[in-house]
Design an enzyme around this catalytic site. Structure first.
Site, PDB file in Angstrom:
ATOM      1  N   CYS A   1      12.346 171.743 -18.775  1.00  0.00           N
ATOM      2  CA  CYS A   1      11.170 171.878 -17.923  1.00  0.00           C
ATOM      3  C   CYS A   1       9.910 171.814 -18.791  1.00  0.00           C
ATOM      4  CB  CYS A   1      11.226 173.205 -17.176  1.00  0.00           C
ATOM      5  SG  CYS A   1       9.773 173.519 -16.155  1.00  0.00           S
TER       6      CYS A   1
ATOM      7  N   CYS B   1       8.075 175.369 -18.568  1.00  0.00           N
ATOM      8  CA  CYS B   1       8.610 176.624 -19.113  1.00  0.00           C
ATOM      9  C   CYS B   1       9.724 176.449 -20.145  1.00  0.00           C
ATOM     10  CB  CYS B   1       9.102 177.528 -17.989  1.00  0.00           C
ATOM     11  SG  CYS B   1      10.675 177.035 -17.261  1.00  0.00           S
TER      12      CYS B   1
ATOM     13  N   CYS C   1      12.225 174.018 -10.423  1.00  0.00           N
ATOM     14  CA  CYS C   1      12.712 174.815 -11.559  1.00  0.00           C
ATOM     15  C   CYS C   1      12.829 176.261 -11.097  1.00  0.00           C
ATOM     16  CB  CYS C   1      11.753 174.721 -12.745  1.00  0.00           C
ATOM     17  SG  CYS C   1      12.201 175.847 -14.101  1.00  0.00           S
TER      18      CYS C   1
ATOM     19  N   CYS D   1      10.500 178.890 -13.260  1.00  0.00           N
ATOM     20  CA  CYS D   1       9.030 178.953 -13.192  1.00  0.00           C
ATOM     21  C   CYS D   1       8.469 178.457 -11.866  1.00  0.00           C
ATOM     22  CB  CYS D   1       8.407 178.175 -14.360  1.00  0.00           C
ATOM     23  SG  CYS D   1       8.458 176.389 -14.144  1.00  0.00           S
TER      24      CYS D   1
ATOM     25  N   CYS E   1      16.092 163.020  -8.107  1.00  0.00           N
ATOM     26  CA  CYS E   1      15.000 162.117  -8.452  1.00  0.00           C
ATOM     27  C   CYS E   1      13.862 162.964  -9.015  1.00  0.00           C
ATOM     28  CB  CYS E   1      14.564 161.382  -7.185  1.00  0.00           C
ATOM     29  SG  CYS E   1      13.280 160.172  -7.469  1.00  0.00           S
TER      30      CYS E   1
END
Ligand code: FE
Length: 132
Positions: free
Chosen positions: A44, A47, A93, A96, A117
């Site tokens: 990510c 984060c 995510c 976060c 995607c």
């Protein structure tokens, strides 16, 4: 307890802010990873949480990085997204809350049929070389 550091709005690029925090979508065939074939872990960009392994990445032809499954189901959340009059499934995510992209039933049938995607801008690829 997870030891993660979530970037503030001020620490994000304008494009990442628009996608991760406002649910935007980057232009297809423009991001840094849609045509990338390096091995590694896509983390990510907000984060640092491990999201998708290159082992599940495939060429979808859509212009966005596409994966058949998350690296760890504990790190990735999917939820209904009715925005813009569409009936889609949003990918977020879990650590976060960053918007990552959408989930479609358009992946390779022999690998489960799912296509995560994901916007390139939301990802940071950690290759083996980068890690060492
Ligand atoms: Fe995150």
């Amino acid at each position: 307890m997870d030891n993660i550091k979530i970037k503030t709005d001020a620490e994000l690029s304008q494009e990442l802010l628009e996608v991760a925090r406002n649910g935007g979508t980057e232009a297809p065939f423009k991001g840094k990873y849609w045509d990338n074939h390096e091995k590694g872990m896509y983390k990510c960009a907000v984060c640092g949480t491990e999201l998708f392994s290159s082992d599940t990445k495939f060429d979808s032809g859509t212009g966005w990085p596409s994966f058949t499954a998350p690296a760890n189901l504990a790190n990735v959340e999917v939820r209904p997204d009715k925005k813009f009059g569409m009936d889609r499934t949003e990918v977020v995510c879990k650590k976060c809350g960053a918007h990552l992209g959408h989930l479609f039933n358009a992946g390779p049938a022999d690998k489960g049929g799912k296509r995560y995607c994901i916007n390139s801008v939301c990802l940071d690829l950690e290759t083996a070389e980068k890690k060492n």
